[in-house]
Scaffold this motif. Structure first.
Motif: not given
Lengths: 422, 173
Positions: A26-35
């Protein structure tokens, strides 16, 4: 090569969300949605060169761009988890052992496409995967990774598992859409393409499980790193499901462009009992068979067509000299006959006709001109059907009749099998 | 294990339709309709629900699905017949879905079909006389690397042999 898709799958692997997160999930998702903006993600996927892993090999980023340019809403995201091609079981490890990888890939994709509703069209033959996926979706909802305000970014995405009911044709994206709408799964005429007019007439992206499972890694590690794996025209890793007469059948994650020889002899431990290789189906039952002369062909969307076949789903079926090719294609044609949706005549009638002739040949009840009739029927189906099912049925038989003609002729002349006679 | 005989035509194994079962089905369909933008979208999962509650997609279930979703009974029958995993007639208590497609075939699946016929009187599409098992021949179940394979009710079993089949069937009463 480091495993990207099959990373840490297994009994104590990544089924539960805690384990998946502990291993960097879920790091990729956090990066995508967050940044990142949706446009950034689409550009990244385009630069990665990722091509759809369901069989057609269409560039994923380009498909997403077409959908994102359509102003109609809502947009639907559909994961094609139908995997009905005989020989194919590559998506199963993801669905049963790494469900959050797929869910993370779908959340990132939904954000890029500004889609708020997603469906996983799962084949009915995977009841265990259904239980696993539904539990994983509940876990992701509880964490706020799915739902109405994901990561407090005002991004909404809800996911439903839709259980298929046993129809091979529903792997074809327009038939899948018909089925999701509650009808018989029969293909639609294209255009319009689903990216503009799919589910309930709205823009719909249909991506394969394996395609979506690549997304988190690309977002986390960048398009450049991804493009450095595999071959230039077809970058990335590929899942190959290997079955038949090899010592170690199973699902292997290997770089795109690896040769059949490497897959069979280096990774799968060679042919059972050290017997001679007779032929290989490289991408599932609807891809033309290859003779051992093609063993050094790179396995990708570009090179296999030059050898008269296709990568398809990457389902490698291996036959040794104890396998009767006539029997293989009689059984394969029974499959095509059963799975023809009945919409168009050349496929509906032609597959049944070809199966009937093959059954006669296999049972030694054939007449001398049966082979000629078979060739004629197949040639009159190829290129004349509404969707690729009939086309595939005819072309795989024509390829087998060309390479193993002596075996067909032996059956007809001697009314028995050449393999058993040997 | 004793030899079983095929179901006789005059034996009625139709599961009883009760108001309780119909209520269960109604509740399930109403829930499913919330997951799709159109009522018809809920049709396939509704048919699964009907199959689970009644053992097969009975005429009463079709009527109930039609009443709630507004999809005509004729259309529902057309959909139910199209898909291989919907059962439109009563089945045995346990359903053996055995794959005989190419990968399973070359590993001996057809011998297993013959064995089920010889030992249990179970033919493709048939049910044992005691109503315990029904046999459905499948077109690939995605277990080609561990062929031959089958799904028994909702559990998958791989690397089948006649002995393994006997042991497994013994545990499904």
């Amino acid at each position: 090569m480091e495993n990207i898709i099959l990373k840490k799958t297994g009994s104590s692997g990544t089924i539960a969300i805690e384990s998946y997160i502990a291993q960097g999930g879920y790091k990729g998702m956090e990066r995508a949605v967050g940044d990142m903006t949706p446009r950034d993600i689409i550009d990244e996927i385009k630069s990665s060169g990722l091509r759809g892993r369901g069989g057609a090999g269409f560039p994923t980023g380009m498909k997403w761009q077409f959908a994102s340019l359509d102003p109609k809403f809502p947009r639907y995201l559909v994961c094609n988890a139908d995997e009905g091609e005989p020989g194919t079981f590559k998506d199963r490890p993801i669905l049963e052992h790494n469900p959050h990888l797929l869910i993370e890939g779908m959340i990132i994709s939904a954000y890029a496409l500004q889609s708020s509703i997603g469906y996983i069209y799962l084949r009915g033959e995977y009841p265990h995967a259904k239980r696993v996926l539904e539990t994983a979706i509940e876990e992701a909802l509880a964490r706020g990774y799915l739902g109405n305000d994901i990561l407090s970014k005002h991004f909404r995405f809800n996911l439903t598992v839709h259980f298929g009911a046993g129809a091979y044709i529903c792997g074809e994206e327009t038939a899948l859409i018909e089925s999701l709408e509650g009808r018989r799964g029969q293909p639609r005429l294209k255009p319009p393409f689903p990216v503009n007019s799919g589910l309930w007439g709205k823009p719909t992206i249909v991506n394969n499980v394996e395609t979506l499972a690549n997304i988190p890694w690309i977002v986390s590690n960048g398009a450049k790193a991804y493009a450095s794996i595999g071959v230039k025209e077809c970058p990335g890793p590929k899942l190959f499901s290997v079955s038949g007469k090899v010592n170690k059948p199973g699902v292997y994650e290997l770089p795109m462009g690896i040769t059949l020889r490497e897959i069979i002899y280096d990774h799968c431990g060679g042919i059972k009992g050290g017997r001679p290789l007779k032929g290989v189906i490289p991408g599932g039952i609807s891809t033309p068979i290859l003779s051992p002369e093609s063993l050094d062909c790179p396995m990708d969307f570009v090179h296999l067509p030059k050898h008269g076949s296709m990568l398809g789903s990457g389902a490698v079926m291996v036959f040794d000299d104890t396998v009767c090719i006539v029997k293989v294609y009689e059984r394969a044609m029974r499959f095509f006959e059963h799975e023809s949706c009945g919409k168009c005549t050349p496929c509906r009638e032609g597959t049944a006709w070809m199966r009937a002739i093959l059954s006669r040949i296999e049972q030694g009840k054939c007449s001398e001109n049966d082979l000629e009739t078979l060739q004629d029927v197949a040639e009159n189906i190829a290129g004349k059907t509404f969707c690729p099912l009939g086309d595939g049925a005819a072309n795989v038989l024509l390829a087998a009749m060309k390479i193993y003609r002596d075996e067909f002729e032996y059956h007809i002349k001697n009314k028995r099998c050449k393999v058993n006679a040997a | 294990m004793t030899r079983h005989h095929a179901l006789k035509d005059n034996e009625d194994t139709t599961p009883q339709v009760t108001e309780e079962k119909l209520r269960l089905l109604r509740n399930k369909i109403h829930y499913l309709m919330g997951l799709y933008p159109s009522y018809q979208g809920a049709l396939l999962p509704s048919l699964y629900a009907a199959q689970e509650i009644f053992g097969y997609i009975s005429p009463e279930a079709i009527g109930e699905v039609s009443n709630i979703t507004g999809v005509s009974a004729a259309q529902i029958k057309g959909v139910a017949c199209f898909y291989a995993m919907y059962k439109t007639k009563p089945m045995g208590r346990h359903i053996i879905q055995l794959c005989t497609n190419v990968a399973c075939m070359i590993e001996g699946a057809e011998d297993l079909v013959a064995y089920l016929g010889e030992k249990y009187g179970l033919t493709p599409g048939g049910t044992t006389q005691d109503g315990r098992f029904s046999l459905v021949i499948m077109e690939c179940i995605g277990a080609c690397g561990t062929a031959p394979s089958m799904i028994l009710d909702s559990d998958s079993y791989d690397n089948l042999t006649k002995d393994r089949l006997d042991t497994l069937l013994e545990s499904y009463k």
